[in-house]
Design an enzyme around this catalytic site. Structure first.
Site, PDB file in Angstrom:
ATOM      1  N   GLY A   1       1.415  -1.195  -0.297  1.00  0.00           N
ATOM      2  CA  GLY A   1      -0.245   0.043  -0.102  1.00  0.00           C
ATOM      3  C   GLY A   1       0.632   1.231   0.531  1.00  0.00           C
TER       4      GLY A   1
ATOM      5  N   LYS B   1      -7.044   5.045 -13.449  1.00  0.00           N
ATOM      6  CA  LYS B   1      -8.101   6.444 -12.985  1.00  0.00           C
ATOM      7  C   LYS B   1      -8.620   5.940 -11.806  1.00  0.00           C
ATOM      8  CE  LYS B   1     -12.487   7.480 -13.410  1.00  0.00           C
ATOM      9  NZ  LYS B   1     -12.759   9.043 -13.249  1.00  0.00           N
TER      10      LYS B   1
ATOM     11  N   LEU C   1     -10.466   4.370  -8.358  1.00  0.00           N
ATOM     12  CA  LEU C   1     -11.810   3.909  -8.222  1.00  0.00           C
ATOM     13  C   LEU C   1     -12.702   4.558  -6.870  1.00  0.00           C
ATOM     14  CD1 LEU C   1     -11.552   0.815  -9.447  1.00  0.00           C
ATOM     15  CD2 LEU C   1     -12.896   2.644 -11.018  1.00  0.00           C
TER      16      LEU C   1
ATOM     17  N   HIS D   1      -4.766   0.355   3.502  1.00  0.00           N
ATOM     18  CA  HIS D   1      -4.491  -0.767   2.519  1.00  0.00           C
ATOM     19  C   HIS D   1      -4.491  -2.114   3.325  1.00  0.00           C
ATOM     20  CE1 HIS D   1      -5.527   2.634   0.094  1.00  0.00           C
ATOM     21  NE2 HIS D   1      -4.155   2.911   0.210  1.00  0.00           N
TER      22      HIS D   1
ATOM     23  N   GLU E   1      -3.362  -5.680  -9.449  1.00  0.00           N
ATOM     24  CA  GLU E   1      -2.131  -6.912  -9.295  1.00  0.00           C
ATOM     25  C   GLU E   1      -2.090  -8.297  -8.586  1.00  0.00           C
ATOM     26  OE1 GLU E   1       0.669  -6.307  -5.883  1.00  0.00           O
ATOM     27  OE2 GLU E   1      -1.265  -6.350  -4.651  1.00  0.00           O
TER      28      GLU E   1
ATOM     29  N   ASN F   1      -0.509 -11.018  -6.829  1.00  0.00           N
ATOM     30  CA  ASN F   1       0.375 -11.946  -5.822  1.00  0.00           C
ATOM     31  C   ASN F   1       0.675 -13.659  -5.827  1.00  0.00           C
ATOM     32  OD1 ASN F   1       0.408  -9.717  -4.172  1.00  0.00           O
ATOM     33  ND2 ASN F   1      -1.419 -10.622  -3.147  1.00  0.00           N
TER      34      ASN F   1
ATOM     35  N   ARG G   1       1.823 -16.066  -4.523  1.00  0.00           N
ATOM     36  CA  ARG G   1       2.091 -17.047  -2.896  1.00  0.00           C
ATOM     37  C   ARG G   1       0.997 -17.246  -3.023  1.00  0.00           C
ATOM     38  NH1 ARG G   1       0.435 -12.517   0.416  1.00  0.00           N
ATOM     39  NH2 ARG G   1       0.866 -11.167  -0.354  1.00  0.00           N
TER      40      ARG G   1
HETATM   41  P1  ADP Z   1       0.416  -2.659  -3.103  1.00  0.00           P
HETATM   42  O1  ADP Z   1       0.433  -3.635  -3.427  1.00  0.00           O
HETATM   43  O2  ADP Z   1       0.739  -1.831  -2.251  1.00  0.00           O
HETATM   44  O3  ADP Z   1      -1.309  -3.133  -2.352  1.00  0.00           O
HETATM   45  P2  ADP Z   1      -2.318  -2.638  -4.876  1.00  0.00           P
HETATM   46  O4  ADP Z   1      -2.543  -1.878  -6.650  1.00  0.00           O
HETATM   47  O5  ADP Z   1      -2.591  -4.083  -4.779  1.00  0.00           O
HETATM   48  O6  ADP Z   1      -1.174  -1.854  -3.992  1.00  0.00           O
HETATM   49  O7  ADP Z   1      -3.202  -1.552  -4.095  1.00  0.00           O
HETATM   50  C1  ADP Z   1      -3.604  -1.373  -3.134  1.00  0.00           C
HETATM   51  C2  ADP Z   1      -4.757  -0.739  -2.990  1.00  0.00           C
HETATM   52  O8  ADP Z   1      -5.032   0.280  -2.685  1.00  0.00           O
HETATM   53  C3  ADP Z   1      -5.960  -1.564  -2.552  1.00  0.00           C
HETATM   54  O9  ADP Z   1      -6.814  -2.456  -2.228  1.00  0.00           O
HETATM   55  C4  ADP Z   1      -6.870  -0.151  -2.848  1.00  0.00           C
HETATM   56  O10 ADP Z   1      -7.508  -0.127  -1.145  1.00  0.00           O
HETATM   57  C5  ADP Z   1      -5.909   1.129  -3.012  1.00  0.00           C
HETATM   58  N1  ADP Z   1      -5.859   0.912  -4.593  1.00  0.00           N
HETATM   59  C6  ADP Z   1      -4.562   1.145  -5.476  1.00  0.00           C
HETATM   60  N2  ADP Z   1      -5.278   1.059  -6.596  1.00  0.00           N
HETATM   61  C7  ADP Z   1      -6.491   2.429  -7.033  1.00  0.00           C
HETATM   62  C8  ADP Z   1      -7.664   2.524  -7.921  1.00  0.00           C
HETATM   63  N3  ADP Z   1      -7.486   2.508  -8.853  1.00  0.00           N
HETATM   64  N4  ADP Z   1      -8.123   3.132  -7.533  1.00  0.00           N
HETATM   65  C9  ADP Z   1      -9.033   3.100  -5.943  1.00  0.00           C
HETATM   66  N5  ADP Z   1      -7.807   2.339  -5.061  1.00  0.00           N
HETATM   67  C10 ADP Z   1      -6.931   1.866  -5.505  1.00  0.00           C
END
Ligand code: ADP
Length: 447
Positions: free
Chosen positions: A165, A201, A203, A235, A287, A289, A291
């Site tokens: 996060g 974008k 969300l 997150h 993304e 993962n 694992r």
């Molecule tokens: P990380 O690998 O750091 O956990 P992620 O891409 O999985 O990053 O995103 C972590 C969190 O960030 C998501 O679960 C969501 O809460 C928020 N997030 C990521 N991308 C977006 C997006 N395009 N719009 C809104 N929230 C997002």
């Protein structure tokens, strides 16, 4: 099948993997730091090797020591758990070079999914729906402005090398864009040594829904349904459910089918999780993962399938024990992550657990490496256990969860149990009516 597996992790997940090995009749070796000499997984393993002092970089992340421990004990495979070296492509490659099996995908697949820009590109190519945004890294403010105008504000700038996060910045209007781009780049550079960022974008009210997938090692892929992990703080997931209260069977099989096919086309091997944001009936890949996830037990509860057994089978070349049509989803499961933290401020609360009593009865599972008298070392993350509850439907699951939380006793330290006791009585939670911002708002209101 493997003769001896080395478990390169600690805490509840080390114990979780150890249990699977015992059931399969495989000898176990655990590695541990000096701080974990009294840990439960060390006591229960067939062999243990102390690999260094408490800081993770000197022990659980020390590849040389772990490879040496494999050679000394004659382990033929390594299970990395989650965290630590579980998504380290170099570790997978080094083990392969030593003829030791890494229980996970190839180093190349870990590498692709570890780079978020590359991961998104790959997902798109495989037919997985992605969040609208830039096609690759963005450096110029002008280009960023053009892309943001095209997809529409708000937008989010994310670090390609990001994780946990970190390295994300939201720009609500064009005026925020320059500063968001600059801060995201400098934070990414400082945190990950790579300042590549991309735009998506943003969300506003999505749910976090992830699909559990498996590649069988022979070019086939299956899915084990989804988990809803929308209840998050900073997150970080706090509470996870399977199935998602937001999906129906048709949506489940549609997104599951897309993911299973993608995994097969990729030639992926072993367990993986494809994470999506879900809003207005649409899925958007964020993304993958490569694992086992912390929250895998909710999937095990509704499918009745031991995912660690499957990981070990696939890594040993034996394929999966099930086909897609054998995987059925029965009832509902919820997991609460119990952390040694203040339930209001979330500051860590290490110390000695004077009394530890876990709930029992039908549909209750507790995965934890702690016990009465256990001293929680201050060096690692604060997860001390997971409570997983299964019921025939979500209502029964919630009733059982409430009862189990009442029975759970952890004395001597602060834990997040009181938070879950509050949540289980909340009307929105009872209705399954929440998005990824719900918990933060709830915590801010109840301050
Ligand atoms: P990380 O690998 O750091 O956990 P992620 O891409 O999985 O990053 O995103 C972590 C969190 O960030 C998501 O679960 C969501 O809460 C928020 N997030 C990521 N991308 C977006 C997006 N395009 N719009 C809104 N929230 C997002």
């Amino acid at each position: 099948m493997f003769q001896k597996i080395l478990i390169a992790n600690r805490g509840e997940i080390a114990l979780r993997v150890l249990r699977a090995c015992k059931e399969l009749g495989i000898q176990t070796v655990v590695v541990h730091s000096t701080a974990d000499a009294d840990a439960m997984h060390v006591r229960l393993a067939d062999e243990s090797v102390c690999i260094g002092p408490p800081p993770s970089r000197d022990s659980y992340l020390n590849i040389h020591q772990i490879v040496a421990a494999c050679e000394i004990t004659g382990a033929d495979a390594v299970h990395p758990g989650y965290g630590f070296l579980s998504e380290n492509a170099k570790f997978a490659d080094i083990l392969a070079a030593h003829n030791i099996t890494f229980i996970g995908p190839s180093g190349d697949h870990i590498r692709i999914m570890g780079d978020k820009i590359e991961a998104k590109r790959t997902a798109k190519r495989l037919g997985i729906p992605v969040v609208p945004g830039s096609d690759g890294a963005v450096t110029e403010e002008k280009e960023a402005g053009r892309i943001a105008a095209e997809i529409g504000y708000p937008v989010i700038i994310k670090a390609s090398a990001g994780g946990g996060g970190r390295g994300m910045k939201v720009a609500h209007t064009e005026a925020d864009l320059e500063i968001a781009l600059q801060t995201a780049r400098s934070e990414a550079g400082a945190a990950f040594g790579d300042d590549a960022v991309y735009i998506e974008k943003y969300l506003e009210k999505p749910r976090h829904i992830e699909v559990q997938v498996f590649g069988d090692g022979f070019g086939g892929g299956v899915h084990f349904g989804e988990r809803d992990c929308s209840l998050q703080r900073r997150h970080q997931k706090v509470w996870e459910e399977a199935n998602s209260p937001a999906l129906n069977a048709e949506e489940r099989s549609r997104i599951g089918g897309i993911c299973a096919k993608a995994i097969a086309d990729l030639g992926y091997s072993g367990a993986g999780t494809i994470e999506f944001l879900y809003e207005n009936g649409e899925f958007y890949f964020i993304e993958m993962n490569t694992r086992l996830q912390v929250e895998h037990p909710v999937t095990e509860a509704i499918t009745g399938i031991d995912l660690v057994h499957e990981q070990i089978r696939v890594a040993s070349g034996g394929g999966l024990s099930v086909k897609q049509e054998d995987i059925k989803f029965t009832g509902h499961a919820i997991e609460c992550r119990i952390n040694a933290e203040d339930p209001r401020t979330f500051t860590p609360s290490p110390g000695t657990i004077t009394h530890f009593h876990t709930p029992g009865g039908l549909g209750i599972r507790v995965d934890s490496g702690v016990y009465s008298g256990y001293k929680i070392p201050p060096y690692y993350d604060s997860l001390i256990g997971k409570l997983i509850v299964h019921g025939r439907n979500r209502v029964e699951c919630m009733m059982r969860l409430r009862r189990a939380l009442d029975e759970f006793v952890v004395d001597g330290i602060k834990t997040t149990l009181p938070l879950f006791r509050d949540l289980v009585g909340n009307a929105d939670i009872a209705n399954g009516d929440y998005d990824i911002h719900w918990l933060e708002k709830y915590l801010a209101q109840s301050e």
